[in-house]
Design a protein around this motif. Structure first.
Motif, PDB file in Angstrom:
ATOM      1  N   LEU A 121      -8.002   3.320   2.014  1.00 17.12           N
ATOM      2  CA  LEU A 121      -7.188   3.715   0.850  1.00 17.12           C
ATOM      3  C   LEU A 121      -8.013   4.571  -0.119  1.00 17.12           C
ATOM      4  CD1 LEU A 121      -4.402   3.370  -0.571  1.00 17.12           C
ATOM      5  CD2 LEU A 121      -5.437   1.525  -1.871  1.00 17.12           C
ATOM      6  N   VAL A 122      -9.277   4.177  -0.296  1.00 20.84           N
ATOM      7  CA  VAL A 122     -10.172   4.962  -1.164  1.00 20.84           C
ATOM      8  C   VAL A 122     -10.242   6.399  -0.637  1.00 20.84           C
ATOM      9  CG1 VAL A 122     -12.592   5.236  -1.878  1.00 20.84           C
ATOM     10  CG2 VAL A 122     -11.507   2.989  -1.954  1.00 20.84           C
ATOM     11  N   ARG A 159       0.839  -1.201   0.000  1.00 22.62           N
ATOM     12  CA  ARG A 159       0.000   0.000   0.000  1.00 22.62           C
ATOM     13  C   ARG A 159       0.882   1.262   0.000  1.00 22.62           C
ATOM     14  NH1 ARG A 159      -4.994   1.161   3.219  1.00 22.62           N
ATOM     15  NH2 ARG A 159      -4.923   3.339   3.786  1.00 22.62           N
ATOM     16  N   ALA A 160       1.955   1.228   0.816  1.00 26.32           N
ATOM     17  CA  ALA A 160       2.838   2.407   0.902  1.00 26.32           C
ATOM     18  C   ALA A 160       3.534   2.652  -0.437  1.00 26.32           C
ATOM     19  CB  ALA A 160       3.869   2.202   2.014  1.00 26.32           C
ATOM     20  N   ASP A 161       3.964   1.570  -1.117  1.00 28.78           N
ATOM     21  CA  ASP A 161       4.595   1.733  -2.454  1.00 28.78           C
ATOM     22  C   ASP A 161       3.625   2.437  -3.392  1.00 28.78           C
ATOM     23  OD1 ASP A 161       6.776   0.209  -1.616  1.00 28.78           O
ATOM     24  OD2 ASP A 161       5.936  -1.672  -2.414  1.00 28.78           O
ATOM     25  N   LEU A 208       1.033   4.353  -2.692  1.00 33.31           N
ATOM     26  CA  LEU A 208       0.804   5.757  -2.336  1.00 33.31           C
ATOM     27  C   LEU A 208       2.012   6.628  -2.700  1.00 33.31           C
ATOM     28  CD1 LEU A 208      -1.076   5.315   1.063  1.00 33.31           C
ATOM     29  CD2 LEU A 208      -2.008   6.241  -1.076  1.00 33.31           C
ATOM     30  N   ARG A 209       3.202   6.051  -2.553  1.00 25.97           N
ATOM     31  CA  ARG A 209       4.424   6.803  -2.938  1.00 25.97           C
ATOM     32  C   ARG A 209       4.406   7.091  -4.436  1.00 25.97           C
ATOM     33  NH1 ARG A 209       7.382   4.363   0.950  1.00 25.97           N
ATOM     34  NH2 ARG A 209       7.666   2.499  -0.318  1.00 25.97           N
ATOM     35  N   THR A 210       4.009   6.112  -5.221  1.00 31.91           N
ATOM     36  CA  THR A 210       3.942   6.297  -6.684  1.00 31.91           C
ATOM     37  C   THR A 210       2.952   7.410  -7.020  1.00 31.91           C
ATOM     38  OG1 THR A 210       4.495   3.987  -7.029  1.00 31.91           O
ATOM     39  CG2 THR A 210       3.422   5.102  -8.873  1.00 31.91           C
ATOM     40  N   ILE A 211       1.821   7.406  -6.344  1.00 36.34           N
ATOM     41  CA  ILE A 211       0.820   8.456  -6.594  1.00 36.34           C
ATOM     42  C   ILE A 211       1.371   9.831  -6.198  1.00 36.34           C
ATOM     43  CG2 ILE A 211      -1.429   9.347  -5.821  1.00 36.34           C
ATOM     44  CD1 ILE A 211      -2.441   6.516  -5.894  1.00 36.34           C
ATOM     45  N   ASP A 212       2.087   9.887  -5.081  1.00 32.82           N
ATOM     46  CA  ASP A 212       2.685  11.182  -4.671  1.00 32.82           C
ATOM     47  C   ASP A 212       3.622  11.696  -5.748  1.00 32.82           C
ATOM     48  OD1 ASP A 212       1.346  11.251  -2.324  1.00 32.82           O
ATOM     49  OD2 ASP A 212       3.023  10.535  -1.079  1.00 32.82           O
ATOM     50  N   ARG A 213       4.422  10.789  -6.307  1.00 35.89           N
ATOM     51  CA  ARG A 213       5.387  11.217  -7.340  1.00 35.89           C
ATOM     52  C   ARG A 213       4.649  11.689  -8.587  1.00 35.89           C
ATOM     53  NH1 ARG A 213       8.923   6.748  -8.888  1.00 35.89           N
ATOM     54  NH2 ARG A 213      10.194   8.345  -9.883  1.00 35.89           N
TER      55      ARG A 213
END
Ligand code: 5AD
Ligand code: SF4
Length: 495
Positions: A360-361, A319-321, A323-328
């Motif tokens: 997460l949603v 999940r953290a991976d 969310l990190r991708t979305i932040d980038r």
């Protein structure tokens, strides 16, 4: 005129015999007569694309597309196998097709029935056993062989993964066919998947990842642009794993491919689908930062918000991976709207795991999403996992998830009201004088506008929203910064 050895006209008897005679003659005339083709697509965009390619392939054989199955000489059902109900729908459609075929036979007209796509690949000869109305079963990698199989005029099952590349055998669609299909088009750049998520049949039905060569993709997009297409969606089962070669043997990423396609004159908007979170690389993120043509809407399926379930699904990320991708991505393109696919009730999913999906949603604030109850697909690891979740639990979780998705969608749409969007006008709307187009964020937009705006990108002020659609008026006032308004709204979306 009939050739030597051809049939002689019946001189007496039932009038149906005359119809039969002329129809049989049509099949053997050197002056090929028009035959009608009805193709029905199920499932994903890849199938829509494949259906168009089949129609293009059969056009030189004299087949003209019809929207009426009862009028057709050849019926192709281009099937999807991703979830249980999809295959069930095909079998019930085949019941209706059997009636059509019988009615046509009573009028002396022969109808050929083909089942193509992933159900064909997965079930093979079983389809003919279960539905004897079917003449041809043809997998997604073999449909370039259709003309050959039809000419043989006998039953056939073709589900091998052939050594040749089907794309080398497919003709470019005519300008007329492209125009008839509208101002948006799909282009397959990649097929198959190597990820093997434990719930999914795709790696088995579509095979290993294969990318099309870059020049072939450019040619196809150039032809589409020449015929009036303004928006292209690059598609593949795992599109961002694209690794096609150019004529010098250099391998391109999807980001590089998008960059070059954006330079093709006439292409006003670009999209791509469907992506895997692990294959979002720097090139792709940079493309979102640099290309104004690239839609600020990304379908990035996550399937579950629980690390335990992501692991059991073999998704290869946490999940953290994700969310990190979305932040980038959002750092590169702050107004990026995200959509996802979710599965509820994967084997072993507890209420806690499901809560992680709901949270997460809320964390991501999707603009829309698809959600499904897990269905056991034969041959996949998930099908034999213990701890299958009861149907009623799946249904109840799906309802809660869909309510959360709808809430975020409504909030996202509401924030669009008052913004000016570039809308590509696609076709007439439901009401007289209305056109339908799509916003940059993929929402359908209804606008009162003259028909000659079809195919044009116009500025529209959004005035309202109902369910999935936006309403707007042609903007004649100075543009407000729509992107920054939507971007700001993401701060509030997670609330
Ligand atoms: N059960 C439920 N949903 C599935 N999908 C794929 N396989 C299954 C399955 N066995 C969903 C996934 C995928 C989308 C195309 O279909 O969410 O992303
Ligand atoms: Fe199926 Fe997508 Fe997973 Fe590939 S990445 S196995 S297509 S769900």
């Amino acid at each position: 005129m009939a050739e030597k050895g051809a049939k002689t006209a019946p001189i007496a008897g039932d009038p149906a015999n005359f119809t039969k005679f002329w129809n049989e003659l049509a099949g053997q005339s050197p002056y090929r007569m028009t035959r009608k083709l009805y193709v029905k697509s199920y499932g994903c965009q890849m199938n829509v694309y494949d259906s168009h390619r089949m129609a293009d392939l059969l056009a030189p054989e004299g087949y003209v597309e019809t929207a009426a199955p009862d009028d057709a000489d050849l019926i192709i059902l281009n099937t999807c196998h991703i979830r249980e109900k999809a295959a069930d729908k095909v079998y019930s459609e085949l019941g209706r097709v059997r009636q059509l075929k019988e009615d046509a036979a009573n009028n002396g007209r022969r109808v050929t029935v083909a089942v193509a796509g992933c159900v064909a690949q997965a079930e093979g000869a079983e389809i003919i056993r279960r539905a004897p109305v079917v003449d041809l079963v043809i997998g997604p990698q073999s449909y370039h062989r259709l003309p050959d199989l039809l000419a043989r005029n006998s039953r056939a099952v073709e589900t091998e993964f052939p050594v040749e590349d089907k794309f080398d055998f497919l003709p470019a669609p005519s300008k007329a066919a492209t125009r008839a299909r509208g101002v948006t088009a799909f282009v397959t750049v990649q097929e198959g998947c190597d990820k093997f998520c434990t719930f999914c049949v795709v790696p088995y039905t579509r095979g290993a990842e294969v990318s099309r060569p870059v020049e072939k993709i450019f040619d196809e997009v150039r032809n589409l642009a020449d015929a009036g297409v303004r928006e292209v969606t690059l598609i593949g089962q795992n599109v961002n794993a694209y690794h096609g070669e150019d004529r010098n043997g250099r391998t391109w990423t999807l980001g590089q491919l998008l960059r070059r396609i954006a330079e093709i004159p006439g292409i006003a908007r670009l999209r791509y689908s469907t992506s895997h979170p692990c294959d979002v690389d720097d090139d792709l993120i940079d493309a979102h930062r640099d290309l104004p043509q690239l839609s600020p809407q990304l379908h990035l399926p996550v399937q579950s918000g629980s690390d335990r379930i992501l692991d059991a699904m073999n998704r290869r990320h946490t999940r953290a991976d994700y969310l990190r991708t979305i932040d980038r991505l959002r750092a590169a393109r702050p107004d990026l709207a995200l959509t996802s696919d979710f599965i509820v009730g994967f084997p072993g999913e507890t209420e806690d795991d499901f809560s992680d999906t709901l949270s997460l949603v809320n964390d991501v604030g999707y603009s829309d999403s698809f959600s499904f109850k897990y269905s056991q697909r034969p041959g996949t690891p998930g099908a034999t996992m213990t701890e299958q979740v009861p149907e009623e639990v799946k249904s109840e979780r799906l309802a809660r998830l869909q309510a959360a998705i709808k809430r975020h969608q409504a909030a996202f749409n509401a924030r669009c009201v008052g913004c000016d969007f570039d809308v590509l006008m696609e076709k007439r709307g439901r009401d007289a004088g209305q056109l339908t187009g799509r916003s940059p964020y993929l929402q359908p937009v209804q606008v009162m506008a003259p028909q000659d705006l079809i195919g044009r990108m116009v500025s529209v002020t959004i005035t309202g929203t109902i369910a999935n659609s936006l309403f707007g008026v042609l903007a004649d006032t100075p543009r407000i910064a729509a992107e920054s308004r939507v971007a700001q709204s993401f701060a509030a979306v997670g609330a």
